[in-house]
Design a protein around this motif. Sequence first.
Motif, mmCIF file in Angstrom:
data_model
loop_
_atom_site.group_PDB
_atom_site.id
_atom_site.type_symbol
_atom_site.label_atom_id
_atom_site.label_comp_id
_atom_site.label_asym_id
_atom_site.label_seq_id
_atom_site.Cartn_x
_atom_site.Cartn_y
_atom_site.Cartn_z
ATOM 1 N N TYR A 131 72.806 13.985 61.079
ATOM 2 C CA TYR A 131 71.743 13.955 60.074
ATOM 3 C C TYR A 131 70.546 13.213 60.640
ATOM 4 N N ASN A 132 69.367 13.780 60.419
ATOM 5 C CA ASN A 132 68.123 13.108 60.782
ATOM 6 C C ASN A 132 66.970 13.781 60.047
ATOM 7 N N LEU A 133 65.770 13.360 60.327
ATOM 8 C CA LEU A 133 64.601 13.868 59.620
ATOM 9 C C LEU A 133 64.459 15.377 59.738
ATOM 10 N N ALA A 134 64.886 15.937 60.866
ATOM 11 C CA ALA A 134 64.738 17.375 61.089
ATOM 12 C C ALA A 134 66.013 18.170 60.815
ATOM 13 N N THR A 135 67.144 17.498 60.691
ATOM 14 C CA THR A 135 68.434 18.170 60.507
ATOM 15 C C THR A 135 69.100 17.626 59.249
ATOM 16 N N ARG A 136 68.998 18.380 58.158
ATOM 17 C CA ARG A 136 69.464 17.874 56.870
ATOM 18 C C ARG A 136 70.472 18.810 56.207
ATOM 19 N N HIS A 137 71.299 19.413 57.048
ATOM 20 C CA HIS A 137 72.330 20.313 56.543
ATOM 21 C C HIS A 137 73.285 19.606 55.580
ATOM 22 N N GLU A 197 58.827 16.359 52.862
ATOM 23 C CA GLU A 197 58.438 17.759 52.713
ATOM 24 C C GLU A 197 58.347 18.460 54.071
ATOM 25 N N ARG A 198 57.951 17.705 55.076
ATOM 26 C CA ARG A 198 57.811 18.273 56.413
ATOM 27 C C ARG A 198 59.162 18.667 56.991
ATOM 28 N N SER A 199 60.193 17.866 56.681
ATOM 29 C CA SER A 199 61.512 18.134 57.266
ATOM 30 C C SER A 199 62.236 19.221 56.478
ATOM 31 N N GLY A 200 62.651 18.873 55.279
ATOM 32 C CA GLY A 200 63.390 19.829 54.457
ATOM 33 C C GLY A 200 64.780 20.079 54.999
#
Length: 295
Positions: A193-199, A290-293
């Motif tokens: 999990y991180n700002l760009a990976t929110r599965h 909002e940028r990540s999602g």
Amino acid sequence: MNHRQTTTHPLQRPAHLSGTIELGDLRVHRLGYGAIRLTGPGTWGDPADRDGAIAVLRRAVELGMDFIDTAEAYGPFTNEELIRDALHPYDGIVVATKGGGVRPGPGQWEAVGLPEFIRQGVETSLRRLGVDCLDLYQLHRIDPRVPLADTLGAVKELQEAGKIRHIGLSEVDIADIQAAREIVEIVSVQNHYNLATRHWDHVLGHCEQQGIAFIPWGPLGSGDLSTFGTFTHIEGLADHTTAQIALAWLLQHSPVMLPIPGTATPHRLQENAHAAAIKLSNEQYQRLTERSGPA
């Protein structure tokens, strides 16, 4: 292990500004250190600079990172030995390890949940870390070939024997957590999990509801941070590194979040620790979110 907490000025231990979280009866600060990068290529063998790696571990603790994450698979085995050489007897530190897998070679790993394998792994982790009881033992992956009740049954026996204090899971869904909690108490979940990976947003939400610590592995993405892009266009963030902003977002995103950024570089370690001092404004936080999602 000895878990005496000390009080120092936050500028000396900036990671303490992250606040605290409870792992059962253990309390740690919410910015920890992941030791996976202190290995050779492919998470195999010792780091090229072993003395430098020991210095990084000691510096992480000096900066207030009192939660250290490792695994028998890192090396394999050499990472736990490195942590012992650097930090034993772990005064004021919680060391979490993971078990339940084999390493055929560099970059290779396979889950093994057989009870006898779990028992052997715990015993050898105890010896390598130089302790009588593991603070937090995390099942590295669920083995689909072995009933979960059998795997965690062995873990429960070891806990009842005083060799494991608390139990966690790694890379699991809500159904896995619920099934595991019918057998043992679960205090933590470690998912990618991180700002760009929110599965795993839904799992994070479940952990919040249940009071389970969520330990995001890979909190800084691939390591080069290219997946995050740039944040310089967001007002007020130009003075911070991408890594610092990504960590600040994680800490602000959830009260059960316990990031464990890993690095083998002292100046990156220093930067990561100071991320705990960054307080995003509501507008900054919303723009980053909002940028990540979910991805």
